[in-house]
Design an enzyme around this catalytic site. Structure first.
Site, PDB file in Angstrom:
ATOM      1  N   MET A   1      10.331 -93.228  -3.324  1.00 29.20           N
ATOM      2  CA  MET A   1      10.998 -92.407  -2.219  1.00 29.20           C
ATOM      3  C   MET A   1      10.022 -92.664  -0.963  1.00 29.20           C
ATOM      4  O   MET A   1       9.116 -92.382  -1.016  1.00 29.20           O
ATOM      5  CB  MET A   1      11.326 -90.944  -2.843  1.00 29.20           C
ATOM      6  CG  MET A   1      11.940 -90.159  -1.867  1.00 29.20           C
ATOM      7  SD  MET A   1      12.664 -88.583  -2.683  1.00 29.20           S
ATOM      8  CE  MET A   1      10.949 -88.079  -3.239  1.00 29.20           C
ATOM      9  N   HIS A   2      10.742 -93.122   0.284  1.00 34.27           N
ATOM     10  CA  HIS A   2      10.123 -93.202   1.357  1.00 34.27           C
ATOM     11  C   HIS A   2      10.709 -93.110   2.391  1.00 34.27           C
ATOM     12  O   HIS A   2      10.350 -92.742   3.721  1.00 34.27           O
ATOM     13  CB  HIS A   2       9.752 -94.771   1.417  1.00 34.27           C
ATOM     14  CG  HIS A   2      10.611 -95.755   1.735  1.00 34.27           C
ATOM     15  ND1 HIS A   2      11.573 -96.145   0.572  1.00 34.27           N
ATOM     16  CD2 HIS A   2      10.951 -96.404   2.751  1.00 34.27           C
ATOM     17  CE1 HIS A   2      12.491 -97.009   1.274  1.00 34.27           C
ATOM     18  NE2 HIS A   2      12.007 -97.107   2.399  1.00 34.27           N
ATOM     19  N   ARG A   3      12.254 -92.806   2.570  1.00 27.97           N
ATOM     20  CA  ARG A   3      12.996 -92.848   3.845  1.00 27.97           C
ATOM     21  C   ARG A   3      12.797 -91.437   4.503  1.00 27.97           C
ATOM     22  O   ARG A   3      12.634 -90.374   3.809  1.00 27.97           O
ATOM     23  CB  ARG A   3      14.498 -93.037   3.541  1.00 27.97           C
ATOM     24  CG  ARG A   3      14.971 -94.428   2.928  1.00 27.97           C
ATOM     25  CD  ARG A   3      16.220 -94.589   2.936  1.00 27.97           C
ATOM     26  NE  ARG A   3      16.641 -95.830   2.254  1.00 27.97           N
ATOM     27  CZ  ARG A   3      17.055 -96.854   3.057  1.00 27.97           C
ATOM     28  NH1 ARG A   3      16.644 -97.067   4.434  1.00 27.97           N
ATOM     29  NH2 ARG A   3      17.053 -97.906   2.536  1.00 27.97           N
ATOM     30  N   PRO A   4      12.502 -91.540   5.677  1.00 26.86           N
ATOM     31  CA  PRO A   4      12.554 -90.370   6.349  1.00 26.86           C
ATOM     32  C   PRO A   4      13.517 -89.133   6.123  1.00 26.86           C
ATOM     33  O   PRO A   4      13.130 -88.167   6.372  1.00 26.86           O
ATOM     34  CB  PRO A   4      12.495 -90.762   7.900  1.00 26.86           C
ATOM     35  CG  PRO A   4      11.922 -92.171   7.925  1.00 26.86           C
ATOM     36  CD  PRO A   4      12.274 -92.751   6.617  1.00 26.86           C
TER      37      PRO A   4
ATOM     38  N   ASP B   1      15.493 -94.829  -3.093  1.00 29.60           N
ATOM     39  CA  ASP B   1      16.208 -94.853  -1.887  1.00 29.60           C
ATOM     40  C   ASP B   1      15.921 -96.157  -1.044  1.00 29.60           C
ATOM     41  O   ASP B   1      16.171 -96.398  -0.164  1.00 29.60           O
ATOM     42  CB  ASP B   1      15.791 -93.653  -0.966  1.00 29.60           C
ATOM     43  CG  ASP B   1      14.348 -93.533  -0.547  1.00 29.60           C
ATOM     44  OD1 ASP B   1      13.758 -94.366  -1.032  1.00 29.60           O
ATOM     45  OD2 ASP B   1      13.770 -92.737  -0.049  1.00 29.60           O
TER      46      ASP B   1
END
Length: 347
Positions: A221-224, A301
Site C-alpha cells: 500500500m503506497h498511494r497517497p 493498490d
C-alpha cells in the site's frame, strides 16, 4: 538513431527491461545502423531498496544519466524533472524519447521532449481509470495526447485512444511488457523459498517468525489516496488487524511512505507489534514475484501487482471495491479500471 528512455519509479523498471533487452538484441544481430540508447533515471525512487536492487535483479544496465530528483510534491517532482531533463535533451539531441507508465517522470519528460521538438513514444499507452482524482490519470492523459507513437498493452487501451480521437497510425498494439518481464523471470522466482525471503528482509531482525510460513496473504500500500489521510488509513488498518490477521499471516513489504504516515498518525506501534503481521523491507522483483505466486491473496493498490495477479492466478479481494464499508473503504485497492467490464480484476 538515438533514443533516450526514461524511468523514474519502481513500476517503470519492469516495463523498461524488455525494451532495453530488445535494443541489445537488435544491435547485436544487425550490423548496419545500430541504435544509440541512453537510459535516464530521474530518481523519483532514490532508495537502493526501491531502485538500485531492481536494476540488478532485472539485468538492466546502470542508468547512463541520473537526475537525482528525489521526493517532493507532484509539482516539485514534475518541475524539477523538467528543468533537469531539458538540459539532457539539449546536450544529447535524441531522435526519440521513450517514456513508460504513468509516474510523474512520464509526464515531465514527455512535455519537455515535445517542447524541444523531439518525438515521444509512450509504452503502456491508453490505460484509463476515469478517475481524475488519481495523479496517474492526469499523467496518462497528457502523455498520450503529446505522444507521436502510442504502444498499447491491450485492446481496451486501443479503444480508449480511438475514442479520444488519436490517429490510427499512432497506435500500435504490443501487449503488456510487464508480463514479458514476469515470464522471463518466473523460473528464477519459483526456485526461491518464502521463508528465506521473509528472514532476509525482516524490518525487525529480532522478530520471531515460524520456520514454515504456511498460508499467508501479502499487502502492499503506497498511494497517497490510501495512506496520506488518517480517516482513510485508520479504518484500513483496523480491517487488516481485526479481520485479515485473524485468519492468516499477513506479509507486508512496507513502502517508506506508508511507514511514515503510520508513524505520523500514531498507528505504527499497533501495526508493528501485532503478531499476525510480518513487516518486511521493500523486497526485490524476484522476491515479490515469489511471494505473489504462493500467496492466498494479494491486497494491493499497485496496478502492476494487480496485472501480475491476473496472470499468476492470485486472488485479488475486491468485494467492497464498488460498495465500500467503514472497515473496507472503497478505494483501498484501486483497480486500473475500477469496476465494470474493463476492470482487470474481473477479466
Amino acid at each position: 538513431m538515438k533514443i533516450i528512455s526514461v524511468v523514474g519509479a519502481r513500476p517503470n523498471f519492469m516495463k523498461i527491461a524488455p525494451f532495453v533487452h530488445a535494443i541489445e538484441v537488435y544491435n547485436h544481430d544487425l550490423a548496419s545502423e545500430k541504435i544509440e540508447h541512453l537510459l535516464v533515471h530521474t530518481g523519483q525512487h532514490y532508495d537502493d531498496r526501491m531502485s538500485k536492487v531492481f536494476f540488478e535483479s532485472l539485468g538492466i544496465p546502470e542508468a547512463d544519466i541520473h537526475l537525482n530528483i528525489g521526493s517532493g510534491s507532484h509539482a516539485q517532482q514534475v518541475g524539477n524533472t523538467m528543468m533537469a531533463f531539458e538540459k539532457v535533451i539539449k546536450e544529447e539531441q535524441p531522435d526519440w524519447v521513450v517514456v513508460v507508465g504513468d509516474v510523474n517522470a512520464t509526464l515531465a519528460c514527455s512535455v519537455t521532449a515535445k517542447k524541444e521538438h523531439v518525438k515521444v513514444c509512450h509504452i503502456e499507452a491508453g490505460l484509463r481509470s476515469g478517475d481524475m482524482d488519481m495523479p496517474e490519470e492526469i499523467n496518462r492523459l497528457v502523455t498520450d495526447r503529446l505522444s507521436d507513437l502510442l504502444l498499447t498493452p491491450d485492446v481496451l487501451s486501443e479503444d480508449n485512444l480511438r475514442a479520444e480521437g488519436v490517429a490510427e497510425e499512432k497506435i500500435r498494439f504490443v501487449g503488456n511488457v510487464m508480463i514479458d518481464t514476469l515470464e522471463a523471470n518466473r523460473t528464477k522466482a519459483e526456485a526461491m523459498q518464502v521463508e528465506n525471503i521473509v528472514k532476509e528482509n525482516l524490518l525487525d531482525p529480532l522478530r520471531e517468525v515460524p520456520d514454515e510460513i504456511g498460508e499467508y496473504s501479502v499487502l502492499t500500500m503506497h498511494r497517497p489516496s490510501n495512506v496520506d489521510k488518517k480517516e482513510v488509513l485508520e479504518p484500513v488498518i483496523r480491517f487488516l488487524l481485526d479481520e485479515v490477521c485473524e485468519k492468516e499471516l499477513l506479509l507486508w513489504p512496507i513502502h517508506p511512505r506508508a511507514r511514515k504516515q503510520l508513524e505520523t498518525f500514531g498507528l505504527w506501534e499497533q501495526v508493528s507489534s501485532h503478531p499476525g503481521i510480518v513487516l518486511l523491507h521493500p523486497v526485490n522483483y524476484h522476491e515479490m514475484l515469489k511471494l505473489n505466486m504462493s500467496a492466498n491473496s494479494m491486497l494491493t493498490d499497485s496496478g502492476g501487482l494487480q496485472e501480475e495477479c491476473c496472470v499468476l492466478g492470485t486472488p485479488l479481494p475486491d468485494t467492497a471495491l464498488e460498495h465500500g464499508t467503514p472497515h473496507y473503504p472503497q478505494k483501498i485497492w484501486r483497480c486500473i479500471y475500477p469496476g465494470g467490464e474493463q476492470c482487470r480484476c474481473h477479466t
